[in-house]
Design a protein around this motif. Structure first.
Motif, PDB file in Angstrom:
ATOM      1  N   TYR A  71      -1.471 -11.270 -81.554  1.00 59.03           N
ATOM      2  CA  TYR A  71      -2.392 -12.373 -81.813  1.00 59.03           C
ATOM      3  C   TYR A  71      -1.665 -13.541 -82.481  1.00 59.03           C
ATOM      4  CZ  TYR A  71      -6.669 -14.874 -82.585  1.00 59.03           C
ATOM      5  OH  TYR A  71      -7.650 -15.840 -82.529  1.00 59.03           O
ATOM      6  N   VAL A  72      -1.904 -14.740 -81.971  1.00 63.92           N
ATOM      7  CA  VAL A  72      -1.242 -15.941 -82.481  1.00 63.92           C
ATOM      8  C   VAL A  72      -1.998 -16.479 -83.701  1.00 63.92           C
ATOM      9  CG1 VAL A  72      -0.462 -18.270 -81.953  1.00 63.92           C
ATOM     10  CG2 VAL A  72      -0.471 -16.518 -80.150  1.00 63.92           C
ATOM     11  N   ALA A  73      -1.353 -16.405 -84.846  1.00 69.03           N
ATOM     12  CA  ALA A  73      -1.942 -16.980 -86.052  1.00 69.03           C
ATOM     13  C   ALA A  73      -1.674 -18.472 -86.132  1.00 69.03           C
ATOM     14  CB  ALA A  73      -1.386 -16.282 -87.297  1.00 69.03           C
ATOM     15  N   ASP A  74      -0.527 -18.901 -85.584  1.00 64.03           N
ATOM     16  CA  ASP A  74      -0.182 -20.317 -85.688  1.00 64.03           C
ATOM     17  C   ASP A  74       1.010 -20.620 -84.788  1.00 64.03           C
ATOM     18  OD1 ASP A  74      -0.205 -22.998 -87.266  1.00 64.03           O
ATOM     19  OD2 ASP A  74       1.877 -22.339 -87.403  1.00 64.03           O
ATOM     20  N   ILE A  75       1.009 -21.808 -84.227  1.00 67.47           N
ATOM     21  CA  ILE A  75       2.188 -22.366 -83.570  1.00 67.47           C
ATOM     22  C   ILE A  75       2.217 -23.852 -83.868  1.00 67.47           C
ATOM     23  CG2 ILE A  75       0.923 -22.583 -81.374  1.00 67.47           C
ATOM     24  CD1 ILE A  75       3.643 -22.376 -79.947  1.00 67.47           C
ATOM     25  N   CYS A  76       3.384 -24.367 -84.207  1.00 69.31           N
ATOM     26  CA  CYS A  76       3.474 -25.802 -84.491  1.00 69.31           C
ATOM     27  C   CYS A  76       4.894 -26.303 -84.225  1.00 69.31           C
ATOM     28  CB  CYS A  76       3.050 -26.115 -85.922  1.00 69.31           C
ATOM     29  SG  CYS A  76       3.997 -25.288 -87.204  1.00 69.31           S
ATOM     30  N   VAL A  77       4.981 -27.565 -83.815  1.00 72.39           N
ATOM     31  CA  VAL A  77       6.244 -28.263 -83.600  1.00 72.39           C
ATOM     32  C   VAL A  77       6.073 -29.666 -84.168  1.00 72.39           C
ATOM     33  CG1 VAL A  77       7.874 -29.162 -81.886  1.00 72.39           C
ATOM     34  CG2 VAL A  77       6.780 -26.937 -81.521  1.00 72.39           C
ATOM     35  N   ILE A  78       7.070 -30.149 -84.882  1.00 67.08           N
ATOM     36  CA  ILE A  78       6.943 -31.474 -85.475  1.00 67.08           C
ATOM     37  C   ILE A  78       6.822 -32.526 -84.368  1.00 67.08           C
ATOM     38  CG2 ILE A  78       8.180 -30.780 -87.554  1.00 67.08           C
ATOM     39  CD1 ILE A  78      10.602 -32.346 -86.545  1.00 67.08           C
ATOM     40  N   PRO A  79       6.105 -33.629 -84.631  1.00 69.67           N
ATOM     41  CA  PRO A  79       5.854 -34.629 -83.580  1.00 69.67           C
ATOM     42  C   PRO A  79       7.111 -35.143 -82.887  1.00 69.67           C
ATOM     43  CG  PRO A  79       4.429 -35.034 -85.465  1.00 69.67           C
ATOM     44  CD  PRO A  79       5.365 -33.931 -85.879  1.00 69.67           C
ATOM     45  N   ALA A  80       8.204 -35.294 -83.617  1.00 70.70           N
ATOM     46  CA  ALA A  80       9.411 -35.869 -83.022  1.00 70.70           C
ATOM     47  C   ALA A  80      10.000 -35.009 -81.917  1.00 70.70           C
ATOM     48  CB  ALA A  80      10.464 -36.087 -84.122  1.00 70.70           C
ATOM     49  N   TYR A  81       9.639 -33.716 -81.870  1.00 76.10           N
ATOM     50  CA  TYR A  81      10.216 -32.815 -80.882  1.00 76.10           C
ATOM     51  C   TYR A  81       9.182 -32.221 -79.931  1.00 76.10           C
ATOM     52  CZ  TYR A  81      14.991 -32.835 -82.660  1.00 76.10           C
ATOM     53  OH  TYR A  81      16.263 -33.203 -82.995  1.00 76.10           O
ATOM     54  N   ARG A  82       7.997 -32.796 -79.865  1.00 73.36           N
ATOM     55  CA  ARG A  82       6.950 -32.182 -79.053  1.00 73.36           C
ATOM     56  C   ARG A  82       7.137 -32.336 -77.558  1.00 73.36           C
ATOM     57  NH1 ARG A  82       1.692 -33.332 -82.854  1.00 73.36           N
ATOM     58  NH2 ARG A  82       2.201 -31.705 -84.399  1.00 73.36           N
ATOM     59  N   LYS A  83       8.021 -33.197 -77.116  1.00 71.41           N
ATOM     60  CA  LYS A  83       8.243 -33.353 -75.681  1.00 71.41           C
ATOM     61  C   LYS A  83       9.535 -32.679 -75.229  1.00 71.41           C
ATOM     62  CE  LYS A  83       5.555 -37.614 -75.218  1.00 71.41           C
ATOM     63  NZ  LYS A  83       5.548 -39.022 -74.749  1.00 71.41           N
ATOM     64  N   ALA A  84      10.114 -31.871 -76.122  1.00 74.47           N
ATOM     65  CA  ALA A  84      11.392 -31.233 -75.807  1.00 74.47           C
ATOM     66  C   ALA A  84      11.226 -29.827 -75.241  1.00 74.47           C
ATOM     67  CB  ALA A  84      12.274 -31.191 -77.055  1.00 74.47           C
ATOM     68  N   GLY A  85      10.004 -29.333 -75.163  1.00 79.54           N
ATOM     69  CA  GLY A  85       9.774 -27.999 -74.612  1.00 79.54           C
ATOM     70  C   GLY A  85       9.905 -26.866 -75.615  1.00 79.54           C
ATOM     71  N   ILE A  86       9.972 -27.207 -76.900  1.00 76.86           N
ATOM     72  CA  ILE A  86      10.182 -26.183 -77.926  1.00 76.86           C
ATOM     73  C   ILE A  86       8.982 -25.262 -78.047  1.00 76.86           C
ATOM     74  CG2 ILE A  86      10.465 -25.851 -80.421  1.00 76.86           C
ATOM     75  CD1 ILE A  86      12.296 -28.358 -80.319  1.00 76.86           C
ATOM     76  N   GLY A  87       7.785 -25.824 -78.028  1.00 77.06           N
ATOM     77  CA  GLY A  87       6.586 -24.992 -78.125  1.00 77.06           C
ATOM     78  C   GLY A  87       6.502 -23.997 -76.987  1.00 77.06           C
ATOM     79  N   LYS A  88       6.862 -24.434 -75.802  1.00 72.33           N
ATOM     80  CA  LYS A  88       6.825 -23.533 -74.642  1.00 72.33           C
ATOM     81  C   LYS A  88       7.823 -22.393 -74.805  1.00 72.33           C
ATOM     82  CE  LYS A  88       6.702 -23.631 -69.591  1.00 72.33           C
ATOM     83  NZ  LYS A  88       6.747 -24.506 -68.386  1.00 72.33           N
ATOM     84  N   TRP A  89       9.008 -22.677 -75.357  1.00 76.74           N
ATOM     85  CA  TRP A  89       9.995 -21.628 -75.589  1.00 76.74           C
ATOM     86  C   TRP A  89       9.533 -20.647 -76.657  1.00 76.74           C
ATOM     87  CZ3 TRP A  89      13.492 -19.966 -72.505  1.00 76.74           C
ATOM     88  CH2 TRP A  89      14.113 -20.824 -71.595  1.00 76.74           C
ATOM     89  N   LEU A  90       8.831 -21.138 -77.673  1.00 76.71           N
ATOM     90  CA  LEU A  90       8.293 -20.232 -78.689  1.00 76.71           C
ATOM     91  C   LEU A  90       7.254 -19.298 -78.075  1.00 76.71           C
ATOM     92  CD1 LEU A  90       7.940 -22.718 -81.693  1.00 76.71           C
ATOM     93  CD2 LEU A  90       9.374 -20.657 -81.674  1.00 76.71           C
ATOM     94  N   VAL A  91       6.358 -19.862 -77.258  1.00 75.01           N
ATOM     95  CA  VAL A  91       5.349 -19.029 -76.602  1.00 75.01           C
ATOM     96  C   VAL A  91       6.018 -18.006 -75.691  1.00 75.01           C
ATOM     97  CG1 VAL A  91       3.435 -19.016 -74.964  1.00 75.01           C
ATOM     98  CG2 VAL A  91       3.524 -20.759 -76.748  1.00 75.01           C
ATOM     99  N   GLN A  92       7.013 -18.434 -74.911  1.00 72.31           N
ATOM    100  CA  GLN A  92       7.690 -17.500 -74.024  1.00 72.31           C
ATOM    101  C   GLN A  92       8.357 -16.382 -74.828  1.00 72.31           C
ATOM    102  OE1 GLN A  92       9.991 -19.019 -70.699  1.00 72.31           O
ATOM    103  NE2 GLN A  92      11.584 -17.488 -71.049  1.00 72.31           N
TER     104      GLN A  92
END
Length: 222
Positions: free
Chosen positions: A112-133
């Motif tokens: 279960y996902v309690a939280d996911i976050c990426v700072i605004p400056a890096y939100r278009k770099a695909g970091i959130g998607k890599w964390l989810v993967q």
């Protein structure tokens, strides 16, 4: 977990590390929360050090951060639950123990996902998607059924007079509206399975959340 890869930031490759976070990262993780969830998001919902310590001691595999050039720019935190125990009380405070995850159940069936976050400056770099993967990989590694979480719908407040939360989600799925969180999770392979109406104190989402799931493809469908 420890993985190294490159992400594109403003068209330029930058080396990123995804790893388990540890106590020396706590100040940086709280700063990531501060940047990621500005007002009107409630400040009291940012991680505190007691919560982070429990994350790292109760379930190390569920505590990930993304580091670029030595700076933490994102994080994701999960716990294991028995899904059916929470289906009728699906509120963030209950299913995550107010973020302290003391209800982590190593014998459960769902990450279960309690939280996911990426700072605004890096939100278009695909970091959130890599964390989810990376968390999907954890689901497979541990033989769990799915990755599940309640997604904010921060664009909903603009449409609350005309649409129910369910209608809003339907229009996002149909491509008629865009929601920065729901649309992102759709791109990550998460599938909406329902809406919960008292999930979190979140003015932009009007306290609603859409439950979004990624099912382990290596298990028979249940």
């Amino acid at each position: 977990m420890y993985k190294e890869l490159y992400v594109l930031q403003n068209g330029k490759p930058e080396r990123m590390i995804i790893r388990n976070y540890v106590e020396t990262d706590f100040d940086a993780l709280i700063d990531v929360q501060r940047q990621s969830f500005p007002p009107p998001y409630p400040e009291e919902l940012w991680w505190n050090k007691e919560q982070l310590m429990l994350h790292t001691t109760l379930f190390t595999d569920g505590a990930l951060c993304a580091e670029v050039n030595g700076v933490i720019v994102g994080s994701m935190t999960c716990l294991i639950v028995e899904k059916q125990e929470y289906e009728h009380q699906h509120e963030w405070s209950i299913i995550t123990d107010d973020g302290y995850i003391r209800n982590h159940n190593a014998q459960g069936d769902t990450l279960y996902v309690a939280d996911i976050c990426v700072i605004p400056a890096y939100r278009k770099a695909g970091i959130g998607k890599w964390l989810v993967q990376s968390m999907c990989e954890t689901v497979v590694q541990l033989g769990l059924i799915s990755l599940l979480g309640g997604s904010r719908m921060p664009g909903y407040y603009k449409h609350k007079e005309a649409l129910t939360p369910e209608q809003y989600v339907d229009q996002v799925i149909a491509g008629e509206l865009n929601d920065p969180v729901i649309s992102f999770l759709l791109r990550c392979g998460r599938v909406p399975i329902g809406v919960t109406h008292h999930y979190l104190d979140d003015k932009q989402s009007c306290n609603n959340a859409v439950l979004m799931e990624w099912r382990n493809p290596f298990l028979a469908k249940l």
